[in-house]
Design a protein around this motif. Sequence first.
Motif, mmCIF file in Angstrom:
data_model
loop_
_atom_site.group_PDB
_atom_site.id
_atom_site.type_symbol
_atom_site.label_atom_id
_atom_site.label_comp_id
_atom_site.label_asym_id
_atom_site.label_seq_id
_atom_site.Cartn_x
_atom_site.Cartn_y
_atom_site.Cartn_z
ATOM 1 N N GLY A 1 0.794 -1.234 0.000
ATOM 2 C CA GLY A 1 0.000 0.000 0.000
ATOM 3 C C GLY A 1 0.822 1.277 0.000
ATOM 4 O O GLY A 1 0.623 2.140 -0.876
ATOM 5 N N PRO A 2 1.742 1.480 0.955
ATOM 6 C CA PRO A 2 2.525 2.721 0.953
ATOM 7 C C PRO A 2 3.328 2.916 -0.325
ATOM 8 O O PRO A 2 3.375 4.029 -0.868
ATOM 9 N N ALA A 3 3.953 1.843 -0.811
ATOM 10 C CA ALA A 3 4.746 1.946 -2.042
ATOM 11 C C ALA A 3 3.855 2.279 -3.225
ATOM 12 O O ALA A 3 4.201 3.117 -4.076
ATOM 13 N N LEU A 4 2.693 1.646 -3.287
ATOM 14 C CA LEU A 4 1.769 1.888 -4.393
ATOM 15 C C LEU A 4 1.263 3.328 -4.370
ATOM 16 O O LEU A 4 1.228 4.007 -5.405
ATOM 17 N N VAL B 1 2.074 5.923 -7.414
ATOM 18 C CA VAL B 1 0.989 6.453 -8.248
ATOM 19 C C VAL B 1 0.929 7.975 -8.142
ATOM 20 O O VAL B 1 0.770 8.674 -9.148
ATOM 21 N N LEU B 2 1.071 8.504 -6.934
ATOM 22 C CA LEU B 2 0.986 9.955 -6.748
ATOM 23 C C LEU B 2 2.148 10.677 -7.431
ATOM 24 O O LEU B 2 1.974 11.764 -8.013
ATOM 25 N N LEU B 3 3.319 10.107 -7.393
ATOM 26 C CA LEU B 3 4.469 10.745 -8.044
ATOM 27 C C LEU B 3 4.438 10.583 -9.552
ATOM 28 O O LEU B 3 4.908 11.452 -10.291
ATOM 29 N N HIS B 4 3.880 9.496 -10.015
ATOM 30 C CA HIS B 4 3.909 9.221 -11.450
ATOM 31 C C HIS B 4 2.722 9.829 -12.194
ATOM 32 O O HIS B 4 2.900 10.492 -13.213
ATOM 33 N N ARG B 5 1.519 9.598 -11.699
ATOM 34 C CA ARG B 5 0.315 10.120 -12.363
ATOM 35 C C ARG B 5 -0.735 10.422 -11.293
ATOM 36 O O ARG B 5 -1.722 9.723 -11.152
ATOM 37 N N ARG C 1 -2.971 12.648 -11.116
ATOM 38 C CA ARG C 1 -4.319 12.958 -11.607
ATOM 39 C C ARG C 1 -5.140 11.679 -11.806
ATOM 40 O O ARG C 1 -6.346 11.652 -11.534
ATOM 41 N N ALA C 2 -4.462 10.630 -12.296
ATOM 42 C CA ALA C 2 -5.170 9.360 -12.495
ATOM 43 C C ALA C 2 -5.618 8.785 -11.158
ATOM 44 O O ALA C 2 -6.736 8.264 -11.024
ATOM 45 N N ALA C 3 -4.769 8.908 -10.153
ATOM 46 C CA ALA C 3 -5.102 8.344 -8.846
ATOM 47 C C ALA C 3 -6.233 9.097 -8.178
ATOM 48 O O ALA C 3 -7.027 8.509 -7.444
ATOM 49 N N LEU C 4 -6.297 10.417 -8.418
ATOM 50 C CA LEU C 4 -7.302 11.234 -7.745
ATOM 51 C C LEU C 4 -8.526 11.497 -8.607
ATOM 52 O O LEU C 4 -9.398 12.282 -8.241
ATOM 53 N N ASN C 5 -8.612 10.847 -9.743
ATOM 54 C CA ASN C 5 -9.813 10.919 -10.571
ATOM 55 C C ASN C 5 -10.988 10.393 -9.745
ATOM 56 O O ASN C 5 -10.967 9.257 -9.285
ATOM 57 N N ASP D 1 16.974 3.518 -12.964
ATOM 58 C CA ASP D 1 15.568 3.849 -13.236
ATOM 59 C C ASP D 1 14.878 4.256 -11.946
ATOM 60 O O ASP D 1 14.337 3.425 -11.219
ATOM 61 N N ARG D 2 14.920 5.553 -11.654
ATOM 62 C CA ARG D 2 14.351 6.049 -10.405
ATOM 63 C C ARG D 2 12.834 5.838 -10.334
ATOM 64 O O ARG D 2 12.271 5.694 -9.252
ATOM 65 N N LYS D 3 12.211 5.824 -11.505
ATOM 66 C CA LYS D 3 10.748 5.750 -11.510
ATOM 67 C C LYS D 3 10.260 4.453 -10.880
ATOM 68 O O LYS D 3 9.493 4.452 -9.913
ATOM 69 N N THR D 4 10.679 3.309 -11.420
ATOM 70 C CA THR D 4 10.211 2.041 -10.863
ATOM 71 C C THR D 4 10.852 1.765 -9.497
ATOM 72 O O THR D 4 10.289 1.012 -8.684
ATOM 73 N N PHE D 5 12.003 2.389 -9.244
ATOM 74 C CA PHE D 5 12.634 2.195 -7.932
ATOM 75 C C PHE D 5 11.785 2.820 -6.828
ATOM 76 O O PHE D 5 11.823 2.352 -5.683
ATOM 77 N N VAL D 6 11.023 3.854 -7.143
ATOM 78 C CA VAL D 6 10.152 4.455 -6.128
ATOM 79 C C VAL D 6 9.224 3.396 -5.555
ATOM 80 O O VAL D 6 9.032 3.310 -4.337
#
Length: 773
Positions: A197-200, A204-208, A210-214, A348-353
């Motif tokens: 949960g925390p990682a997800l 999601v919040l750092l990557h997209r 807007r999609a998460a808060l739709n 790859d910092r993105k997936t490392f998050v």
Amino acid sequence: MNGIEREKVGPLTLRLWGLLTALAVWSLYLLTIAPTTGFWDTSEYVTTAHILGLPHPPGNPGFVLVGRVWSTLLEFTGLPVALRINILSATLSAGASFFSFLAVARMVAHFRENRHEILVASMVAVWIGATAFTVWTQSNLNEKVYTLSLFVVSLVSYLTMLWVDEADTARGNRLLVLIALLLGLGWSNHTMSLLPGPALALFVLLHRWRAALNPRVLGLAVALFAVGYSVQLLFVPIRSAQNPIIDEADPECTSLVSAVTPKVIEDRFGNTKFSVACEPLALSLIRDQYGPGPITQRQAPISAQYANYWQYFDWQWARSLPPAGRVAASMLFLFLALVGLWTHFRSDRKTFVYAGTLFFTVTLLLVFYLNFKYGYSLYLEEVPNILLHEVRERDYFYIIGFQLWGIYAGLGLVSLWGNWHAQAPRKSAVPPDRTRLPRERPSGFGARHRRAAPILAVAFVPFLFNFARADRSEDTAARDWAYNILQSVEPYAVLFTNGDNDTFPLWYLQEVEGIRRDVTVIVHSYLGTNWYPKQLRSLTTPCEPGVSAADSPTTIVCQRPFDAANAASPYVDAAAPAPTRSIIALSDAQIDGLAPGIAVARDTAFSVSSAVTAAVRGGDSILYPDILVFHIMQQSLGDRPVYFAATAPPVYGKWGLQPHLVRHGLAFKLVNEPLSETEDLVNLREYMPNTISPTWNDRVRTAELLWEVFEVEDVLEWEEWPEPSTQSSIPAQYYLAYYLQGMTEEHLGNAEAADEAYTRADQFGRLAGLGVP
């Protein structure tokens, strides 16, 4: 989506390579799988899955339902129920390996283009993670519910890696909703399933964000998360209302509305907690009977808790090696994992998050959150009080973390093999759409790969040096232990036990194999609740005319009959009159109104019967469970036999019953008449003047049990006892039974019989680590 999973690497797609890797892992688990049940919670979960019962709070309905469906589907095989559930555990872990393979492939594809390197990285990472000691031993014996959580976490992680490449699409929104549903379902199995949960959320919040808060996506995700978790809120009270044989905490609700209505409640310590309006269910959900304290009240110094974690980490890579070799292997894999983490972080910092946050959550943060006492086998000299230590080793709580340590060690190993550090760019070499199938990519193995190939053999270190300790293929110790205890007691006996290992295996044997269901097993600690005595009262009530317990074998109906067909030889032809009354004569109100305890100011004798006196020392306190033990003894003597398991000294010792107890194998019978020595009944007090244990031994009955009834041959073939948390108890009890039988025979001048018993005792003494010659 035509993604990387469908790209061919050699003759197969990556997805098929992942399936083959998972099949290899599954085959390994099946090769070393336990043929029957095990100690600790294994039997509890096998049994509750079989009868749709409710294990200890919060009830784990996700596992119970999955286990029941799986066992039913495999019924055609004719395999024992326990083996079917163990195969379920192996299958779930192999499934977790499959999804971890795909997740690793997608992560690595963000910074490596060579598909052969991606294949090797995924295979090596998953293999090391799957052969980490705790992952392996939880997968070939279903000790807990954690392999189902491991499967959920691995699946969620793969779907998250899918989502990152679909974040701006309708499919990406559907993936988020699906993940929410899986997390809710996983929560109905165990809170461990929520660890992504925390990682997800951060990812999601750092990557997209807007999609998460739709609103539509968020609303549907929350709704489906609640639907998934509703398995916990609905199945548990519904099944509890049907009174299954195992119905721990009795979380029955007057209405299903109260089961799903949120409410803030107080636990028995006055702490405010969020739960539901139905009080029995609410108390089960917050595990009130265990009384977990706030995390701010550390149960041991944080340094001791992390030292315990390092102990378990040190077990993962070469468990069968001596300490020096094991530490060397641990340092090697720690180094490789750090290399893997660094490689992923810089590439790859993105997936490392996501992966890095999940890794931190299930390792360092989880140690802090679980807040364990001192480790079972650590700081024993510095902290000799066993109450300040965990009752057993707790490495299984870190199964997800140890799998991730293995995965990152695999990535580190492959990065050294492929010389990734020399070639990895600072930014991702593969933008998000790189996981889609390209027309041409670098592939194959160059001279550099071939020259460095021997380094990959390190991936087999955990397999080679964990195999001996992880192999459970001949482990029948728990099942045999349960059989030997149950057959130590006479028909319709009441048998007081002290904890998990003298209770749960007996439940398994009774409810799954149908052996000695006439015996009423009473675990002392549960007598401290108000629900357990009420269940015992119903379970031991004589059946009304025309009513049979066999009418509904998985629920509480009435006293179950003695079946000579599955009884041991001493009882087959013995008279076995059915009891005429329940072991508890108290009403619900009387049970609820029992005093929490009684302080005894001076040495006091309490009359259990005309022949049995309970002696309590001055200054002792008789607590609620002990009051019920006394009541059950009074109610049962003269109507049915009363026994105490040999593992239950705190139970009989509280009432000073030793002078009235006679050994029958692995149990002590409370004899309702004066005792005097005969050729068959011997008092060993003169040889053990300082013991606090019972000293009477029924020579004939115990000899018949030890030599003609007990099933111990498989255990005696072992060179060492494999499970550290039971080594000091289970084989030691066998040792005492045979050793005291030897003393009895020697006392009577039977030298040959004494030598035979002493020899067998020595065999168990070595398994118990008693240092016998």
